[in-house]
Scaffold this motif. Structure first.
Motif, PDB file in Angstrom:
ATOM      1  N   SER A   4       0.837  -1.188   0.000  1.00  0.00           N
ATOM      2  CA  SER A   4       0.000   0.000   0.000  1.00  0.00           C
ATOM      3  C   SER A   4       0.875   1.242   0.000  1.00  0.00           C
ATOM      4  O   SER A   4       2.087   1.193   0.223  1.00  0.00           O
ATOM      5  CB  SER A   4      -0.929  -0.005   1.209  1.00  0.00           C
ATOM      6  OG  SER A   4      -0.157   0.041   2.405  1.00  0.00           O
ATOM      7  N   ASP A   5       0.227   2.398  -0.258  1.00  0.00           N
ATOM      8  CA  ASP A   5       0.965   3.653  -0.259  1.00  0.00           C
ATOM      9  C   ASP A   5       1.530   3.966   1.120  1.00  0.00           C
ATOM     10  O   ASP A   5       2.633   4.521   1.242  1.00  0.00           O
ATOM     11  CB  ASP A   5       0.047   4.781  -0.724  1.00  0.00           C
ATOM     12  CG  ASP A   5      -0.373   4.622  -2.182  1.00  0.00           C
ATOM     13  OD1 ASP A   5       0.344   3.907  -2.914  1.00  0.00           O
ATOM     14  OD2 ASP A   5      -1.406   5.198  -2.569  1.00  0.00           O
ATOM     15  N   VAL A   6       0.783   3.603   2.154  1.00  0.00           N
ATOM     16  CA  VAL A   6       1.250   3.864   3.519  1.00  0.00           C
ATOM     17  C   VAL A   6       2.501   3.047   3.817  1.00  0.00           C
ATOM     18  O   VAL A   6       3.482   3.545   4.382  1.00  0.00           O
ATOM     19  CB  VAL A   6       0.137   3.559   4.532  1.00  0.00           C
ATOM     20  CG1 VAL A   6       0.658   3.706   5.963  1.00  0.00           C
ATOM     21  CG2 VAL A   6      -1.057   4.466   4.312  1.00  0.00           C
ATOM     22  N   GLU A   7       2.491   1.787   3.428  1.00  0.00           N
ATOM     23  CA  GLU A   7       3.649   0.935   3.680  1.00  0.00           C
ATOM     24  C   GLU A   7       4.858   1.402   2.883  1.00  0.00           C
ATOM     25  O   GLU A   7       5.993   1.371   3.391  1.00  0.00           O
ATOM     26  CB  GLU A   7       3.307  -0.511   3.336  1.00  0.00           C
ATOM     27  CG  GLU A   7       4.412  -1.490   3.689  1.00  0.00           C
ATOM     28  CD  GLU A   7       3.999  -2.932   3.470  1.00  0.00           C
ATOM     29  OE1 GLU A   7       4.838  -3.826   3.700  1.00  0.00           O
ATOM     30  OE2 GLU A   7       2.837  -3.157   3.080  1.00  0.00           O
ATOM     31  N   LEU A   8       4.633   1.843   1.637  1.00  0.00           N
ATOM     32  CA  LEU A   8       5.746   2.352   0.838  1.00  0.00           C
ATOM     33  C   LEU A   8       6.333   3.619   1.461  1.00  0.00           C
ATOM     34  O   LEU A   8       7.549   3.823   1.445  1.00  0.00           O
ATOM     35  CB  LEU A   8       5.273   2.638  -0.594  1.00  0.00           C
ATOM     36  CG  LEU A   8       4.997   1.414  -1.475  1.00  0.00           C
ATOM     37  CD1 LEU A   8       4.433   1.837  -2.816  1.00  0.00           C
ATOM     38  CD2 LEU A   8       6.261   0.594  -1.666  1.00  0.00           C
ATOM     39  N   ASP A   9       5.481   4.462   2.022  1.00  0.00           N
ATOM     40  CA  ASP A   9       5.966   5.681   2.666  1.00  0.00           C
ATOM     41  C   ASP A   9       6.812   5.350   3.891  1.00  0.00           C
ATOM     42  O   ASP A   9       7.879   5.938   4.104  1.00  0.00           O
ATOM     43  CB  ASP A   9       4.774   6.550   3.053  1.00  0.00           C
ATOM     44  CG  ASP A   9       5.214   7.831   3.738  1.00  0.00           C
ATOM     45  OD1 ASP A   9       5.977   8.604   3.138  1.00  0.00           O
ATOM     46  OD2 ASP A   9       4.804   8.051   4.896  1.00  0.00           O
ATOM     47  N   LEU A  10       6.348   4.401   4.688  1.00  0.00           N
ATOM     48  CA  LEU A  10       7.132   3.992   5.854  1.00  0.00           C
ATOM     49  C   LEU A  10       8.438   3.331   5.441  1.00  0.00           C
ATOM     50  O   LEU A  10       9.484   3.538   6.073  1.00  0.00           O
ATOM     51  CB  LEU A  10       6.307   3.039   6.729  1.00  0.00           C
ATOM     52  CG  LEU A  10       5.074   3.633   7.422  1.00  0.00           C
ATOM     53  CD1 LEU A  10       4.305   2.535   8.149  1.00  0.00           C
ATOM     54  CD2 LEU A  10       5.475   4.723   8.398  1.00  0.00           C
ATOM     55  N   GLN A  11       8.380   2.531   4.368  1.00  0.00           N
ATOM     56  CA  GLN A  11       9.585   1.877   3.886  1.00  0.00           C
ATOM     57  C   GLN A  11      10.619   2.893   3.421  1.00  0.00           C
ATOM     58  O   GLN A  11      11.823   2.756   3.697  1.00  0.00           O
ATOM     59  CB  GLN A  11       9.229   0.925   2.735  1.00  0.00           C
ATOM     60  CG  GLN A  11      10.412   0.155   2.153  1.00  0.00           C
ATOM     61  CD  GLN A  11      10.950  -0.887   3.120  1.00  0.00           C
ATOM     62  OE1 GLN A  11      10.175  -1.519   3.841  1.00  0.00           O
ATOM     63  NE2 GLN A  11      12.251  -1.085   3.127  1.00  0.00           N
ATOM     64  N   ARG A  12      10.187   3.944   2.741  1.00  0.00           N
ATOM     65  CA  ARG A  12      11.117   4.978   2.294  1.00  0.00           C
ATOM     66  C   ARG A  12      11.746   5.703   3.488  1.00  0.00           C
ATOM     67  O   ARG A  12      12.937   6.036   3.472  1.00  0.00           O
ATOM     68  CB  ARG A  12      10.394   5.967   1.387  1.00  0.00           C
ATOM     69  CG  ARG A  12      10.121   5.454  -0.020  1.00  0.00           C
ATOM     70  CD  ARG A  12       9.692   6.587  -0.932  1.00  0.00           C
ATOM     71  NE  ARG A  12       8.390   7.112  -0.534  1.00  0.00           N
ATOM     72  CZ  ARG A  12       7.229   6.707  -1.030  1.00  0.00           C
ATOM     73  NH1 ARG A  12       7.213   5.757  -1.967  1.00  0.00           N
ATOM     74  NH2 ARG A  12       6.093   7.244  -0.632  1.00  0.00           N
ATOM     75  N   SER A  13      10.959   5.936   4.532  1.00  0.00           N
ATOM     76  CA  SER A  13      11.501   6.599   5.714  1.00  0.00           C
ATOM     77  C   SER A  13      12.547   5.737   6.406  1.00  0.00           C
ATOM     78  O   SER A  13      13.588   6.238   6.856  1.00  0.00           O
ATOM     79  CB  SER A  13      10.372   6.945   6.685  1.00  0.00           C
ATOM     80  OG  SER A  13       9.448   7.845   6.107  1.00  0.00           O
ATOM     81  N   VAL A  14      12.290   4.437   6.487  1.00  0.00           N
ATOM     82  CA  VAL A  14      13.255   3.529   7.108  1.00  0.00           C
ATOM     83  C   VAL A  14      14.535   3.479   6.282  1.00  0.00           C
ATOM     84  O   VAL A  14      15.652   3.488   6.826  1.00  0.00           O
ATOM     85  CB  VAL A  14      12.643   2.127   7.283  1.00  0.00           C
ATOM     86  CG1 VAL A  14      13.697   1.130   7.752  1.00  0.00           C
ATOM     87  CG2 VAL A  14      11.486   2.163   8.274  1.00  0.00           C
ATOM     88  N   GLN A  15      14.410   3.430   4.966  1.00  0.00           N
ATOM     89  CA  GLN A  15      15.601   3.424   4.117  1.00  0.00           C
ATOM     90  C   GLN A  15      16.387   4.725   4.250  1.00  0.00           C
ATOM     91  O   GLN A  15      17.631   4.716   4.189  1.00  0.00           O
ATOM     92  CB  GLN A  15      15.192   3.207   2.654  1.00  0.00           C
ATOM     93  CG  GLN A  15      14.631   1.827   2.356  1.00  0.00           C
ATOM     94  CD  GLN A  15      15.644   0.723   2.622  1.00  0.00           C
ATOM     95  OE1 GLN A  15      16.851   0.915   2.425  1.00  0.00           O
ATOM     96  NE2 GLN A  15      15.154  -0.426   3.062  1.00  0.00           N
ATOM     97  N   ALA A  16      15.706   5.836   4.456  1.00  0.00           N
ATOM     98  CA  ALA A  16      16.409   7.103   4.656  1.00  0.00           C
ATOM     99  C   ALA A  16      17.204   7.078   5.957  1.00  0.00           C
ATOM    100  O   ALA A  16      18.326   7.610   6.019  1.00  0.00           O
ATOM    101  CB  ALA A  16      15.403   8.252   4.665  1.00  0.00           C
ATOM    102  N   VAL A  17      16.654   6.467   6.990  1.00  0.00           N
ATOM    103  CA  VAL A  17      17.391   6.331   8.250  1.00  0.00           C
ATOM    104  C   VAL A  17      18.633   5.471   8.044  1.00  0.00           C
ATOM    105  O   VAL A  17      19.720   5.782   8.561  1.00  0.00           O
ATOM    106  CB  VAL A  17      16.481   5.729   9.338  1.00  0.00           C
ATOM    107  CG1 VAL A  17      17.274   5.430  10.597  1.00  0.00           C
ATOM    108  CG2 VAL A  17      15.344   6.688   9.668  1.00  0.00           C
ATOM    109  N   LEU A  18      18.500   4.404   7.279  1.00  0.00           N
ATOM    110  CA  LEU A  18      19.649   3.531   7.029  1.00  0.00           C
ATOM    111  C   LEU A  18      20.718   4.248   6.204  1.00  0.00           C
ATOM    112  O   LEU A  18      21.915   4.029   6.416  1.00  0.00           O
ATOM    113  CB  LEU A  18      19.181   2.259   6.307  1.00  0.00           C
ATOM    114  CG  LEU A  18      18.229   1.351   7.102  1.00  0.00           C
ATOM    115  CD1 LEU A  18      17.803   0.155   6.262  1.00  0.00           C
ATOM    116  CD2 LEU A  18      18.886   0.890   8.385  1.00  0.00           C
ATOM    117  N   ARG A  19      20.309   5.098   5.262  1.00  0.00           N
ATOM    118  CA  ARG A  19      21.291   5.841   4.472  1.00  0.00           C
ATOM    119  C   ARG A  19      22.055   6.826   5.355  1.00  0.00           C
ATOM    120  O   ARG A  19      23.244   7.069   5.137  1.00  0.00           O
ATOM    121  CB  ARG A  19      20.599   6.580   3.322  1.00  0.00           C
ATOM    122  CG  ARG A  19      20.189   5.696   2.164  1.00  0.00           C
ATOM    123  CD  ARG A  19      19.836   6.532   0.941  1.00  0.00           C
ATOM    124  NE  ARG A  19      18.727   7.432   1.203  1.00  0.00           N
ATOM    125  CZ  ARG A  19      17.441   7.111   1.021  1.00  0.00           C
ATOM    126  NH1 ARG A  19      17.112   5.900   0.574  1.00  0.00           N
ATOM    127  NH2 ARG A  19      16.494   7.992   1.274  1.00  0.00           N
TER     128      ARG A  19
END
Length: 761
Positions: A4-19
């Motif tokens: 879902s769009d919500v899950e993709l948004d959370l996934q992008r935020s988590v990847q930004a933290v990892l970067r």
């Protein structure tokens, strides 16, 4: 299945933290830290996203485990635990997966196994009794008095007004006051009741009606339900007297009693069939007191006042010495150990709780004055009660990592019910002041012994610099005054990304004009960052404190002792130094350059073999640094490996001497300067030609000694080392060998600064 769009948004935020964790730009000079904050804000505004975020974080953790990307494990685990503490409605399957992941980390070296063990213990408690972590955190941080969970915490925020600008102090104080306006005891009790019922009943809980009912309840009714919920949770979490089914049944009774007929109607309608959008139950920020550090004894006074209100009522007759007067003479320190207190008379037996006379009554006075029994001897403090075991954890390693000591009972009837979290804002100069206060506090404890048995002291540090006019001066300060913050960021990536980033954010916020339309901060970034660090930063790194003894040129002036943490800088009275290739035209110029110094030190070797060196040289200055400049050094001069053994157990100073070198060539004599470096645990330096020296401690101009002819630097010993020597002498009057072994090497005084993981290799 598509995301879902919500899950993709959370996934992008988590990847930004990892970067961010892989970024090479120092956080002190960048805008890192926002992604972690925004990620937690997303689930705080919409609690239905919490299970989805937990699944994403678990997936990333398991991926990091399989690919051996250890540098992201602890940051992701802290982020996950912070979500689980505040969230409700998390499926049991996710708790089991998280717990299984933490148990697999126990096979890794520290700090991974240490952090994983702490998380596994909390997860087990939360799985057995949902809502326990949230309830205990709010009760302790907000000092909501309850007999079943009497622990209390307080955050003491210290700022030196001479080192931090008034605008920065105002910005911090504004966020703290804005948050505390909304965190009255009544509001916090409502949050505890609502969160516990939501966590236990799940979809059967009518959240909107519950919040509305709690908001309309008077304080007396609210306190009744608060104590009922706390009793139900603690009886299962601590005592295990109720089963899981009994616990849920008890909370359902409280829920029905609170809502009345509305709860019964709701259950007949199908529980969650008509469930509205879940309301977020906020996690209040800790109770923070703001202090401008203007008094040398201010830290001691604040800690005493924190303990005084409740402590005087909890002292037993045999432990009246631990009363928090703290200013009596040493001879009045009462005995904490009695070999025999049972006289064999029935009337001398201790009374039960219901038979205790009222305080101040004649019976109580006679019991305190006429109590006699057996042979009494002066008690020596056991090792677990000395400051080394009480506050610093395992001794011995320079910049060692570990866990703070537990909150269990240290003496019969005395428990550590209080936790003082001392947070200092500033640069290395502020840490120098904290070092002085910490040393005085520990020294006072060896004489009075008032705080150690009752208080768990945790130290935190956030780098903050006063704004400079020029960018060049700003960069110079970043390098010179934040050495310890840079070191903590190198050894703990999550500290670098989460705490060091607050330095730039605080300055930006301080430069913004205050808004008159919105007096209260809506989403306080600084306060949320401080709160996250205070709650999740539980792994201290231990730093060696060094003692310097200064002798002056005036024989009538007594020597002075002081301590430092990061740096000792020595300058010659004549600051002019030679330039490379400089050729003087007249004789005697070399005598005007610098001064002749005699250095006597013990070289630091991994083999621990003593190697004393004495050398004389002409120098224009020298610097003693306790914080390494690079993270590639090992052991005593830099990091301690997570699996450090006594082989790496030595404390070292990096000494840099600017030496004047004379050379001869066809053009004549020339003079140049060469910087020599070496490592030592202790050093003694004396000016041979009686040319005075100027000493500066921890880069602080207020801590400067002038007209110095000699000084000695050694690792600062534990203030209780003298007491342990006397104890050894008394116990081993028949065995001289044991006494000499005990007195061979005093324990060093280490100051812990809390981070998220300790030292990560």
């Amino acid at each position: 299945m598509e995301c879902s769009d919500v899950e993709l948004d959370l996934q992008r935020s988590v990847q930004a933290v990892l970067r961010e964790l892989s970024a090479q730009v120092p956080a002190l000079q960048s805008n890192q830290g926002m992604w972690r904050w925004s990620l937690h804000k997303k689930v705080e505004r919409d609690p239905t996203k919490s299970p989805m975020l937990v699944r994403i974080l678990l997936r990333e953790l398991e991926k990091a485990e399989s690919e051996d990307q250890r540098h992201v494990i602890i940051p992701l685990l802290h982020t996950l635990m912070y979500v689980l503490t505040k969230a409700t409605g998390i499926p049991g399957e996710l708790y089991q997966r998280t717990y299984a992941f933490c148990t697999r980390l126990l096979t890794l070296p520290t700090p991974y196994c240490t952090v994983a063990l702490d998380c596994a213990v909390r997860l087990k408690t939360e799985t057995a009794v949902p809502g326990t972590l949230y309830q205990r955190m709010v009760i302790a941080e907000q000092n909501l008095m309850n007999e079943l969970y009497p622990y209390q915490e307080r955050v003491f925020l210290f700022v030196d007004p001479e080192l931090v600008s008034a605008s920065v102090c105002s910005a911090l104080l504004l966020e703290i006051q804005a948050a505390q306006v909304q965190q009255s005891p009544e509001a916090c009790m409502r949050h505890v009741v609502a969160h516990a019922l939501q966590a236990a009943l799940g979809e059967a809980c009518h959240v909107a009606a519950l919040h509305q009912k709690l908001q309309a309840s008077p304080r007396r009714i609210l306190e009744h339900y608060f104590h009922a919920v706390v009793a139900a949770v603690e009886q299962v979490a601590s005592e295990g007297s109720l089963s899981r089914a009994g616990y849920l049944e008890r909370l359902e009774e409280i829920y029905c009693s609170l809502l009345g007929p509305a709860a019964t109607t709701r259950q007949h309608q199908g529980g969650g069939a008509l469930q509205e959008q879940p309301l977020s139950t906020p996690l209040p920020s800790p109770y923070i007191t703001f202090h401008l550090w203007t008094d040398e004894e201010q830290l001691w006074k604040e800690l005493v006042m924190f303990l005084r209100p409740q402590s005087q009522l909890r002292l037993s007759i045999d432990l009246e010495a631990l009363d928090l007067q703290g200013f009596r003479s040493d001879r009045e320190l009462a005995r904490v150990s009695v070999l025999s207190t049972d006289s064999g008379i029935e009337r001398d037996l201790p009374l039960g709780p219901e038979e205790l006379p009222a305080p101040g009554s004649p019976e109580m006075e006679r019991g305190g004055l006429q109590r006699k029994g057996g042979i009494k001897k002066k008690a020596w403090l056991p090792d677990c009660l000395t400051p080394a075991g009480g506050w610093d954890g395992p001794p011995g390693l320079h910049r060692r990592t570990g866990r703070p000591s537990g909150d269990g009972e240290l003496l019969p009837g005395v428990s550590r019910l209080h936790t003082a979290r001392v947070l200092v804002l500033g640069d290395d100069r502020m840490l120098g002041r904290l070092t002085q206060a910490y040393h005085r506090l520990r020294k006072r404890e060896t004489q009075k012994f008032c705080l150690t048995p009752r208080l768990s002291l945790q130290l935190y540090y956030i780098p903050v610099l006063a704004p400079q006019e020029s960018a060049a001066a700003r960069q110079l300060e970043l390098g010179e005054l934040t050495e310890l913050a840079a070191f903590l960021g190198r050894v703990d990536p999550w500290y670098e990304s989460t705490v060091n980033t607050l330095c730039a954010a605080i300055h930006k916020l301080a430069q913004m004009p205050p808004s008159l339309d919105t007096p209260q901060a809506v989403d306080p970034f600084l306060l949320d960052g401080i709160t996250y660090y205070i709650r999740m930063g539980s792994q201290p790194i231990y730093f060696q404190i060094y003692m310097v003894k200064v002798f002056f040129s005036d024989p009538s002036q007594d020597p002075v002792e002081d301590v430092f943490l990061t740096e000792l800088k020595v300058k010659i009275q004549d600051p002019k130094g030679p330039k490379d290739g400089f050729s003087p035209r007249r004789r005697g110029v070399t005598e005007s350059l610098g001064t002749e110094l005699s250095l006597h030190y013990q070289k630091a070797l991994l083999s621990h073999r003593p190697q004393n060196i004495t050398v004389s040289l002409r120098a224009t200055g020298l610097v003693l640094k306790a914080i390494p400049a690079r993270d590639t050094e090992v052991s005593g001069t830099a990091l301690c490996p997570p699996t450090a053994t006594p082989v790496a157990d030595h404390t070292c100073l990096n000494v840099s001497v600017t030496e004047v070198v004379k050379s001869s060539n066809l053009a004549g004599r020339s003079f140049s300067t060469v910087t020599n470096t070496f490592r030592t645990a202790n050093i003694r330096i004396q000016s041979q030609d009686q040319r005075p020296l100027t000493l500066s401690l921890d880069k602080d101009s207020r801590r400067t000694f002038r007209d110095v002819v000699r000084f000695e630097v050694t690792p600062c010993p534990e203030p209780s080392s003298g007491a342990r020597k006397s104890r050894a002498s008394w116990l081993t009057s028949r065995g001289q060998k044991l006494m000499e072994t005990t007195q061979a090497k005093p324990k060093p005084l280490l100051m812990p600064i809390n981070t998220f993981s300790g030292i990560v290799q």
